[in-house]
Design an enzyme around this catalytic site. Structure first.
Site, PDB file in Angstrom:
ATOM      1  N   ASP A   6       0.863  -1.182   0.000  1.00  0.00           N
ATOM      2  CA  ASP A   6       0.000   0.000   0.000  1.00  0.00           C
ATOM      3  C   ASP A   6       0.900   1.232   0.000  1.00  0.00           C
ATOM      4  O   ASP A   6       1.592   1.518   0.982  1.00  0.00           O
ATOM      5  CB  ASP A   6      -0.893  -0.019   1.237  1.00  0.00           C
ATOM      6  CG  ASP A   6      -2.005   1.016   1.155  1.00  0.00           C
ATOM      7  OD1 ASP A   6      -1.825   2.032   0.456  1.00  0.00           O
ATOM      8  OD2 ASP A   6      -3.056   0.814   1.806  1.00  0.00           O
ATOM      9  N   TYR A  49       1.885   5.313  -0.295  1.00  0.00           N
ATOM     10  CA  TYR A  49       1.436   6.574   0.290  1.00  0.00           C
ATOM     11  C   TYR A  49       2.212   7.679  -0.423  1.00  0.00           C
ATOM     12  O   TYR A  49       3.081   8.319   0.141  1.00  0.00           O
ATOM     13  CB  TYR A  49       1.741   6.512   1.786  1.00  0.00           C
ATOM     14  CG  TYR A  49       1.380   7.714   2.614  1.00  0.00           C
ATOM     15  CD1 TYR A  49       0.177   8.373   2.473  1.00  0.00           C
ATOM     16  CD2 TYR A  49       2.271   8.160   3.593  1.00  0.00           C
ATOM     17  CE1 TYR A  49      -0.138   9.456   3.265  1.00  0.00           C
ATOM     18  CE2 TYR A  49       1.968   9.236   4.394  1.00  0.00           C
ATOM     19  CZ  TYR A  49       0.762   9.887   4.225  1.00  0.00           C
ATOM     20  OH  TYR A  49       0.452  10.967   5.005  1.00  0.00           O
ATOM     21  N   HIS A 106      -2.972  13.863  -1.068  1.00  0.00           N
ATOM     22  CA  HIS A 106      -3.528  12.994  -0.022  1.00  0.00           C
ATOM     23  C   HIS A 106      -2.759  13.172   1.282  1.00  0.00           C
ATOM     24  O   HIS A 106      -3.346  13.229   2.368  1.00  0.00           O
ATOM     25  CB  HIS A 106      -3.474  11.536  -0.481  1.00  0.00           C
ATOM     26  CG  HIS A 106      -3.898  10.550   0.562  1.00  0.00           C
ATOM     27  ND1 HIS A 106      -5.200  10.432   0.985  1.00  0.00           N
ATOM     28  CD2 HIS A 106      -3.184   9.633   1.272  1.00  0.00           C
ATOM     29  CE1 HIS A 106      -5.284   9.485   1.909  1.00  0.00           C
ATOM     30  NE2 HIS A 106      -4.073   8.991   2.107  1.00  0.00           N
ATOM     31  N   GLU A 139     -10.887   6.133  -0.376  1.00  0.00           N
ATOM     32  CA  GLU A 139      -9.642   6.589  -0.992  1.00  0.00           C
ATOM     33  C   GLU A 139      -9.634   6.136  -2.447  1.00  0.00           C
ATOM     34  O   GLU A 139      -9.531   4.935  -2.731  1.00  0.00           O
ATOM     35  CB  GLU A 139      -8.425   6.023  -0.256  1.00  0.00           C
ATOM     36  CG  GLU A 139      -8.298   6.513   1.177  1.00  0.00           C
ATOM     37  CD  GLU A 139      -7.065   5.965   1.863  1.00  0.00           C
ATOM     38  OE1 GLU A 139      -6.807   6.360   3.009  1.00  0.00           O
ATOM     39  OE2 GLU A 139      -6.350   5.138   1.267  1.00  0.00           O
ATOM     40  N   GLU A 190      -7.964   5.247  -5.525  1.00  0.00           N
ATOM     41  CA  GLU A 190      -6.595   4.886  -5.860  1.00  0.00           C
ATOM     42  C   GLU A 190      -6.577   3.974  -7.081  1.00  0.00           C
ATOM     43  O   GLU A 190      -7.612   3.473  -7.525  1.00  0.00           O
ATOM     44  CB  GLU A 190      -5.915   4.178  -4.675  1.00  0.00           C
ATOM     45  CG  GLU A 190      -5.877   5.025  -3.400  1.00  0.00           C
ATOM     46  CD  GLU A 190      -5.231   4.285  -2.245  1.00  0.00           C
ATOM     47  OE1 GLU A 190      -4.756   3.145  -2.446  1.00  0.00           O
ATOM     48  OE2 GLU A 190      -5.214   4.839  -1.134  1.00  0.00           O
ATOM     49  N   ASP A 230      -9.276   1.873  -0.791  1.00  0.00           N
ATOM     50  CA  ASP A 230      -8.706   1.373   0.459  1.00  0.00           C
ATOM     51  C   ASP A 230      -9.480   2.012   1.605  1.00  0.00           C
ATOM     52  O   ASP A 230      -9.180   3.118   2.045  1.00  0.00           O
ATOM     53  CB  ASP A 230      -7.217   1.740   0.527  1.00  0.00           C
ATOM     54  CG  ASP A 230      -6.515   1.101   1.700  1.00  0.00           C
ATOM     55  OD1 ASP A 230      -7.060   0.119   2.245  1.00  0.00           O
ATOM     56  OD2 ASP A 230      -5.432   1.570   2.077  1.00  0.00           O
ATOM     57  N   GLN A 278      -7.239   4.691  12.701  1.00  0.00           N
ATOM     58  CA  GLN A 278      -5.947   4.887  12.044  1.00  0.00           C
ATOM     59  C   GLN A 278      -5.133   5.987  12.721  1.00  0.00           C
ATOM     60  O   GLN A 278      -3.940   5.818  12.991  1.00  0.00           O
ATOM     61  CB  GLN A 278      -6.151   5.235  10.578  1.00  0.00           C
ATOM     62  CG  GLN A 278      -4.847   5.521   9.835  1.00  0.00           C
ATOM     63  CD  GLN A 278      -5.063   5.796   8.360  1.00  0.00           C
ATOM     64  OE1 GLN A 278      -6.167   5.611   7.848  1.00  0.00           O
ATOM     65  NE2 GLN A 278      -4.019   6.226   7.685  1.00  0.00           N
ATOM     66  N   LYS A 293      -6.486  -0.396   8.474  1.00  0.00           N
ATOM     67  CA  LYS A 293      -6.285  -0.605   7.043  1.00  0.00           C
ATOM     68  C   LYS A 293      -6.563  -2.061   6.646  1.00  0.00           C
ATOM     69  O   LYS A 293      -6.286  -2.453   5.519  1.00  0.00           O
ATOM     70  CB  LYS A 293      -4.845  -0.237   6.647  1.00  0.00           C
ATOM     71  CG  LYS A 293      -4.455   1.174   7.034  1.00  0.00           C
ATOM     72  CD  LYS A 293      -5.340   2.219   6.371  1.00  0.00           C
ATOM     73  CE  LYS A 293      -4.849   2.559   4.997  1.00  0.00           C
ATOM     74  NZ  LYS A 293      -5.583   3.687   4.398  1.00  0.00           N
TER      75      LYS A 293
END
Length: 301
Positions: free
Chosen positions: A119, A121, A126, A189, A191, A223, A230, A243
């Protein structure tokens, strides 16, 4: 050859032909398929009919399996030949063949066996939205890709119910003390998910200039994030349960070959030069001209 013009009104055009895994009520066996307009096309049937059996490198009917892994790891030349043969066949075929199944009768399944996933980032927008302040971003974020291991048990195809998770975080109701409780805010999210097909042996290092040879295709990905869980659990090691509650992907994998017409140079400059092993040639640095939008329809339970 001239670059084909890709229509925008119908996603499942002959220029697209994504791959997925389907079953039906009359045949619950999972098998590989593509999709054209409003029909799924059973690739195992086409292969058994001889439509695809004469392609070099496609000896066995890899489409009669419950995932796309064996097909995805075939040499790129073989997969391109399959795509070209499908385009030629479907351009003149009527949806009366047993291989054509109305999408309304199809159940989609997770398209590839996935033992792990990463995953990333990497979106500046974001990251700023999460941290609320650009100055709070650690310097290493600009140098190397921020990434952590995902939980494969969270992976599902779109349409699969994602349940609101419970976790530990403080609220006014708990007098500011951490308490085990249902998540208050579930975030989406938007993505892109990337499925890789060409494996590397243990100990090998990927050459950035050949990275595209390892990409099978792309999916849209959500996601799901449990915001309060979180924020409470992520420092200093990163998110855990927040997550792992749900990672939804579109059931059809759009191949890298289908997206070649929209390859374009990078628009946003990278303000900090990446290290040498992440610095590639012009082809490696290219990106895709894709415009995405989000439409939310909420329902009260």
């Amino acid at each position: 050859m001239a670059t084909p013009k890709i229509p925008t009104a119908q996603p499942f055009t002959i220029n697209n032909l994504p791959y997925g895994v389907i079953s039906t009520k009359t045949d619950t066996t999972k098998r590989c398929a593509t999709v054209l307009k409003n029909h799924a096309i059973d690739l195992s049937v086409l292969h058994s009919q001889g439509v695809l059996s004469d392609i070099p490198g496609l000896v066995d009917n890899v489409f009669a399996q419950e995932n796309l892994n064996d097909f995805a790891k075939l040499p790129k030349e073989t997969r391109v030949a399959v795509r070209e043969k499908l385009q030629a066949y479907l351009a003149v075929s009527e949806p009366t063949s047993p291989a054509f199944i109305p999408l309304a009768e199809v159940e989609n399944h997770f398209p590839m066996e996935t033992r792990n996933f990463s995953d990333f980032y990497c979106s500046l927008e974001h990251t700023i939205n999460l941290l609320l302040n650009k100055t709070d971003i650690n310097p290493n974020w600009y140098t190397v890709p921020m990434v952590y291991n995902g939980r494969t048990s969270s992976l599902v195809v779109s349409g699969t119910p994602v349940h609101r998770p419970c976790g530990v975080f403080p609220t006014e109701k708990s007098n500011g003390k951490p308490a085990f409780q249902p998540e208050i805010h579930m975030d989406f999210e938007l993505e892109m998910g990337v499925f890789l097909s060409k494996p590397l042996d243990r100990g090998q290092r990927l050459d950035i200039n050949t990275c595209r040879d390892h990409i099978f295709g792309f999916v849209l990905l959500n996601d799901w994030s449990a915001r309060n869980i979180q924020l409470f659990e992520m420092a200093p090691l990163g998110p855990f349960h927040s997550k792992g509650s749900g990672t939804s992907i579109s059931p059809w994998i759009v191949t890298a070959e289908a997206l070649e017409p929209i390859l374009c140079p990078r628009v946003t400059p990278q303000t900090v030069s990446p290290p040498t092993h992440l610095t590639g040639n012009e082809n490696a640095d290219a990106t895709y001209d894709i415009e995405l939008s989000v439409r939310i329809q909420s329902e009260l339970a």
